[in-house]
Enzyme design. Structure first.
Site, PDB file in Angstrom:
ATOM      1  N   THR A 554       0.853  -1.182   0.000  1.00  0.00           N
ATOM      2  CA  THR A 554       0.000   0.000   0.000  1.00  0.00           C
ATOM      3  C   THR A 554       0.895   1.240   0.000  1.00  0.00           C
ATOM      4  O   THR A 554       2.114   1.132   0.031  1.00  0.00           O
ATOM      5  CB  THR A 554      -0.865   0.068   1.277  1.00  0.00           C
ATOM      6  OG1 THR A 554      -0.008   0.371   2.392  1.00  0.00           O
ATOM      7  CG2 THR A 554      -1.561  -1.248   1.558  1.00  0.00           C
ATOM      8  N   GLU A 605      13.500  -2.981  -0.704  1.00  0.00           N
ATOM      9  CA  GLU A 605      14.226  -2.732  -1.956  1.00  0.00           C
ATOM     10  C   GLU A 605      13.412  -1.888  -2.928  1.00  0.00           C
ATOM     11  O   GLU A 605      13.940  -1.011  -3.613  1.00  0.00           O
ATOM     12  CB  GLU A 605      14.596  -4.083  -2.585  1.00  0.00           C
ATOM     13  CG  GLU A 605      15.330  -4.014  -3.907  1.00  0.00           C
ATOM     14  CD  GLU A 605      16.667  -3.290  -3.802  1.00  0.00           C
ATOM     15  OE1 GLU A 605      16.658  -2.075  -4.059  1.00  0.00           O
ATOM     16  OE2 GLU A 605      17.683  -3.921  -3.479  1.00  0.00           O
ATOM     17  N   VAL A 608      13.121   2.242  -3.677  1.00  0.00           N
ATOM     18  CA  VAL A 608      13.933   3.035  -4.608  1.00  0.00           C
ATOM     19  C   VAL A 608      14.146   2.221  -5.879  1.00  0.00           C
ATOM     20  O   VAL A 608      14.629   1.089  -5.816  1.00  0.00           O
ATOM     21  CB  VAL A 608      15.313   3.368  -3.986  1.00  0.00           C
ATOM     22  CG1 VAL A 608      16.148   4.185  -4.958  1.00  0.00           C
ATOM     23  CG2 VAL A 608      15.143   4.104  -2.672  1.00  0.00           C
ATOM     24  N   ALA A 610      12.020   0.752  -7.904  1.00  0.00           N
ATOM     25  CA  ALA A 610      11.124  -0.409  -8.056  1.00  0.00           C
ATOM     26  C   ALA A 610      11.912  -1.714  -7.950  1.00  0.00           C
ATOM     27  O   ALA A 610      12.512  -1.966  -6.919  1.00  0.00           O
ATOM     28  CB  ALA A 610      10.348  -0.321  -9.357  1.00  0.00           C
ATOM     29  N   LEU A 612      14.707  -2.579  -9.348  1.00  0.00           N
ATOM     30  CA  LEU A 612      16.163  -2.518  -9.523  1.00  0.00           C
ATOM     31  C   LEU A 612      16.872  -2.786  -8.196  1.00  0.00           C
ATOM     32  O   LEU A 612      16.428  -2.284  -7.158  1.00  0.00           O
ATOM     33  CB  LEU A 612      16.576  -1.126 -10.035  1.00  0.00           C
ATOM     34  CG  LEU A 612      16.093  -0.719 -11.418  1.00  0.00           C
ATOM     35  CD1 LEU A 612      16.567   0.707 -11.719  1.00  0.00           C
ATOM     36  CD2 LEU A 612      16.621  -1.680 -12.480  1.00  0.00           C
ATOM     37  N   LYS A 681      13.075   9.083  -1.728  1.00  0.00           N
ATOM     38  CA  LYS A 681      13.981   8.024  -2.188  1.00  0.00           C
ATOM     39  C   LYS A 681      15.438   8.352  -1.886  1.00  0.00           C
ATOM     40  O   LYS A 681      16.178   7.509  -1.401  1.00  0.00           O
ATOM     41  CB  LYS A 681      13.792   7.797  -3.689  1.00  0.00           C
ATOM     42  CG  LYS A 681      12.468   7.114  -4.016  1.00  0.00           C
ATOM     43  CD  LYS A 681      12.248   7.058  -5.508  1.00  0.00           C
ATOM     44  CE  LYS A 681      10.933   6.364  -5.835  1.00  0.00           C
ATOM     45  NZ  LYS A 681      10.532   6.545  -7.219  1.00  0.00           N
TER      46      LYS A 681
END
Ligand code: ADP
Ligand code: ASP
Ligand code: MG
Length: 814
Positions: A554, A605, A608, A610, A612, A681
């Site tokens: 969410t 993870e 930042v 998605a 990667l 981020k």
């Protein structure tokens, strides 16, 4: 000659009794058979209940009796359809005697152990009568013999001691003259030398069979029950448990003493002394091999052979400086307990002799406390010893195996497994023979402990992960689909059994502690219970499953506020929700601390880039001793998409709308366009690099206009984008003029961070960044001149779901 014993379930229904008769018929074709039977399943408990009710003057003992009566009459009439009148009358007569006994208890208001034995003896008397009649009716050469005439005990009612010499003599002499093919005997019941009815203790029918087998020195003793042998752990609590093919007598004894109910502990001794093999078989599946227990089972490489548990344990600790170096304390303690027939299941003594700690059945704890405090009254009054300390709601779990002594590290593995699952160990004991290592834990943790230990010692190849997913919108839905699709692969290749136990969206939630079927999860969710964040947490907590993982898909603050609670329950947290990690530093640090303290991974993870591997790479750099000096990055897939698609042919408003429609923006696009999302981020990356920083510390020069920023709602915001189109076209034209492209850049340098729109000249690594891609450049001590670059799709439901998936698997590979 063979001795077979059939337990309560085996004689608990007409179908099962027919199965028993079939087995006995087959055996009797080759050899003479002795069959010991239990009471019909559940009847002993019902008899005790009716007796208790009668004793407390509760008239419902009558309805309890009526139920017992109808169960037996039903079985008889279905087993023998045209039942001969004398048989029916004989059964009714027994039932009438039972009723009179209960009435007597009601009248005098008393149920002594002696009367209780008399009462429960009806269970086995009734079942053996019915089965013997059914066998005769089927033309089998069968006879019923009352074992009370053969098994002689002392007068310790409810758990009498057998007089072996007398008993063996009676048994031998009876069977010398008995020529029937099949002899049926009631288990559990016996008589004292004075002729009073006694019993051998709950579960004691196994023991009756063992006594017959030993006295007659038969070839083997078979215990027929409702499971296919002695399992690696209680199959009712551990689904993955499996039958153990062979065990030594000592191992079987140890497992049964420590709770494997399938075998009544005293059963082994008589057959062991005569070297008679003991086989455990399943009445409902006679072809299954079962468990073969004997003197030489042949070590098969596994050192831990089984895990068992005893619930309802109280732990008592006697402590005090006055105990040190003075002999005789333990003797007095244990003598006092023995005099009151309190059985000690478990003992440890600290090497300082400062305290003795022992485990007993919780039902004895009050008596034990009184007895001990009385025994040491004098020492307690002098403060040499503290009053005894009693802790309840505990259980013992024990690892058993003859060969454990030859292997190092088993207890280490046991305790690290328990520790990793946040199971607190209150006391530990290892028998001198090292056939057994036991630990006292909270009773509520038993299932989790058994399953975790079973996984480590018997299924080391597969690890079960139990996932609770909140938020099954765009990304969550893809995650569930990925789990569904990869389930088989994970099991076969990575040896991870990934189960989704809970699923919730903002309206509904569903659970299944066996794993939700993912084929039709959407339909199931539609008819789920009303969603609640606390309710979801509560379920995850009470299921208390090992390797539990809460997955937050969410963007909700209230969900993020619950991580603290999940981690404290040792439930790992995997989140794509950035709120927690970008909230105030104290909260971020607290969650990291809880994660370490409770051994529960906290992975984010996808906060930042998605899917990667940005944070993982950063953590690996730091773990290997590198230091981050600077980070340059384009971290917003949505802003990158917007500025890559915006030009003098398009409208800024339309491009933003499109980005939202394709799922590249946060639900509220202002969070992306204002730079807040990017600021969060870079904040997370700065923190993960070891910098203490707050969101307000990040310089954020917005490219939006005043009216964009002050809009109240998302709709208003979109309207202001239309109104301010000229402003955006201007930004574009200025960059275009210099041959540059617009990129929204985040920077972290020397402990400071900033975000903002930049004109990027041709040749710069950011210049050609396409679509919704992200790029992160880490400058570190080792990567001083050429940065480490991570680049790829940085937004989108599929890649974000893959990133969550990777975090989950990372926990599985731990
Ligand atoms: P019966 O009535 O046949 O004597 P019990 O109920 O006394 O049967 O014992 C069989 C039960 O023991 C099984 O149904 C199972 O629930 C329980 N049990 C506990 N631990 C074990 C174990 N390690 N292996 C097999 N069964 C076990
Ligand atoms: N019927 C007795 C009990 O339930 C004995 C047995 O089944 O072994 O304990
Ligand atoms: Mg039993």
């Amino acid at each position: 000659m063979n001795v077979l014993k059939f337990g309560g379930t085996s004689v608990g229904s007409v179908e099962n009794i027919n199965q028993v008769i079939g087995i006995l018929k087959e055996y009797s074709e080759e050899n003479k058979v002795i069959a010991v039977v239990s009471a019909v399943g559940g009847i002993t408990d019902k008899l005790l209940k009716s007796g208790y009710l009668a004793q407390i003057k509760d008239e419902s003992y009558i309805s309890e009796f009526e139920e017992i009566k109808s169960i037996h009459l039903n079985i008889l009439s279905n087993l023998i359809p045209n039942c001969p009148k004398p048989t029916l009358e004989a059964l009714e007569k027994k039932l009438n005697r039972l009723k009179s006994l209960l009435d007597g208890i009601y009248l005098i208001n008393e149920l002594s152990p002696k009367t209780s034995d008399k009462l429960v003896s009806f269970g086995e008397l009734l079942s053996s009568f019915i089965i013997a009649e059914a066998m005769k009716e089927r033309g089998l050469n069968a006879v019923r013999k009352n074992s009370q005439e053969l098994i002689i005990t002392d007068s310790q009612f409810t758990k009498a001691e057998v007089k072996y010499d007398l008993t063996f003599n009676y048994i031998k002499s009876y069977f010398k003259s008995n020529n029937q093919d099949i002899t049926i005997l009631p288990g559990f019941i016996s008589k004292s030398e004075a002729g009073e009815i006694t019993t051998l203790g709950r579960g004691g029918s196994d023991f009756t069979a063992a006594l017959l087998a030993a006295a007659l020195e038969v070839e083997r003793l078979e215990i027929w029950t409702d499971v296919s042998g002695m399992f690696t752990a209680n199959p009712k609590l551990v689904k993955q448990a499996y039958p153990i093919e062979k065990l030594s007598y000592q191992e079987a004894m140890e497992l049964s003493h420590f709770g494997a109910k399938v075998l009544y502990p005293p059963t082994v001794q008589p057959v062991l002394s005569k070297n008679i093999p003991l086989v455990i078989k399943n009445t409902m599946d006679p072809k299954a091999t079962g468990t073969f227990i004997s003197n030489n089972y042949g070590v098969n490489g596994l050192t831990v052979r089984g895990i068992s548990n005893i619930n309802n344990i109280a732990l008592l600790t006697l402590e005090g400086s006055g105990m040190v170096g003075i002999p005789g304390f333990s003797k007095r303690l244990f003598e006092a307990l023995a005099n009151h027939k309190i059985n000690i299941i478990f003992i440890t003594q600290a090497s300082s002799e400062h305290s003795i700690c022992f485990g007993i059945n919780a039902s004895d704890s009050q008596l034990a406390q009184e007895v001990i405090d009385q025994t040491f009254e004098y020492e307690i009054s002098l403060n040499k010893i503290n009053p005894i300390l009693v802790e309840e709601d505990l259980a013992i779990v024990a690892l058993v195996g003859d060969n454990m002594k030859n292997h190092q590290g088993i207890s280490g593995k046991m305790f690290s497994t328990l520790g990793r699952n946040n199971i607190n160990v209150r006391a530990i004991a290892q028998g001198a023979s090292e056939k057994n290592i036991s630990a006292v834990i909270a009773e509520r943790d038993v299932k989790k402990a058994l399953n975790s230990l079973h996984e480590v010692f018997f299924e080391s190849k597969t690890k079960q992960l139990n996932v609770f997913i909140t938020g099954v919108g765009n990304v969550g839905e893809r995650l569930v689909e990925q789990i569904h699709q990869q389930k088989k692969y994970l099991k076969e290749t990575l040896k991870i059994n990934l189960r989704v136990i809970g699923l919730s969206n903002s309206r509904k939630m569903i659970f299944n502690d066996e794993g939700i079927s993912l084929k039709n999860w959407k339909e199931q969710l539609k008819v789920g219970e009303p969603a609640s964040l606390d309710g979801f947490f509560f379920k995850a907590k009470v299921f208390n499953l090992r390797n539990s993982i809460f997955v937050d898909v969410t963007a909700n603050k209230d969900v993020a506020n619950l991580y603290d609670a999940y981690l404290r329950e040792s439930i790992a947290v995997v989140a794509c929700n950035k709120i927690a990690c970008s909230s105030n530093f104290a909260n971020y640090a607290q969650l990291k601390f809880l994660s370490r303290k409770y051994n529960a991974p906290f992975l984010f993870e996808t906060n930042v880039g998605a899917g990667l591997p940005v944070i993982d790479t950063l953590n690996n750099l730091i773990a290997s001793g590198d230091k981050i000096t600077s980070i340059q990055a384009v971290l917003s897939g949505s802003l990158n998409f917007v500025f890559n698609n915006f030009n003098n042919q398009t409208k800024f408003h339309d491009v933003v709308k499109q980005a939202q429609a394709e799922g590249y923006t946060e639900p509220d696009p202002r969070i992306d366009l204002s730079g807040v999302d990017v600021a969060r981020k870079i904040l997370i990356l700065a923190r993960e690099s070891g910098t203490i920083m707050e969101l307000e510390d990040i310089e954020n020069e917005s490219f939006l206009t005043e009216s964009n920023l002050s809009s109240d709602t998302v709709d208003d915001f979109y309207q202001t984008l239309i109104d301010d189109e000229a402003h955006f076209q201007n930004l574009y034209a200025e960059a275009q003029e210099k041959g540059s492209k617009l990129k929204y850049v985040a920077e972290f340098n020397e402990g400071k961070a900033k975000v903002g729109l930049k004109e990027i000249p041709m040749g710069h690594p950011f210049y050609n960044l396409e679509g919704k891609d992200n790029i992160v450049m880490f400058y570190t001590q080792r990567y001083a001149d050429q940065p480490m670059i991570i680049k790829g799709a940085g937004a989108g439901a599929d890649v974000t779901a893959s990133g969550l998936f990777a975090d989950i698997i990372r926990i599985g590979n731990d």
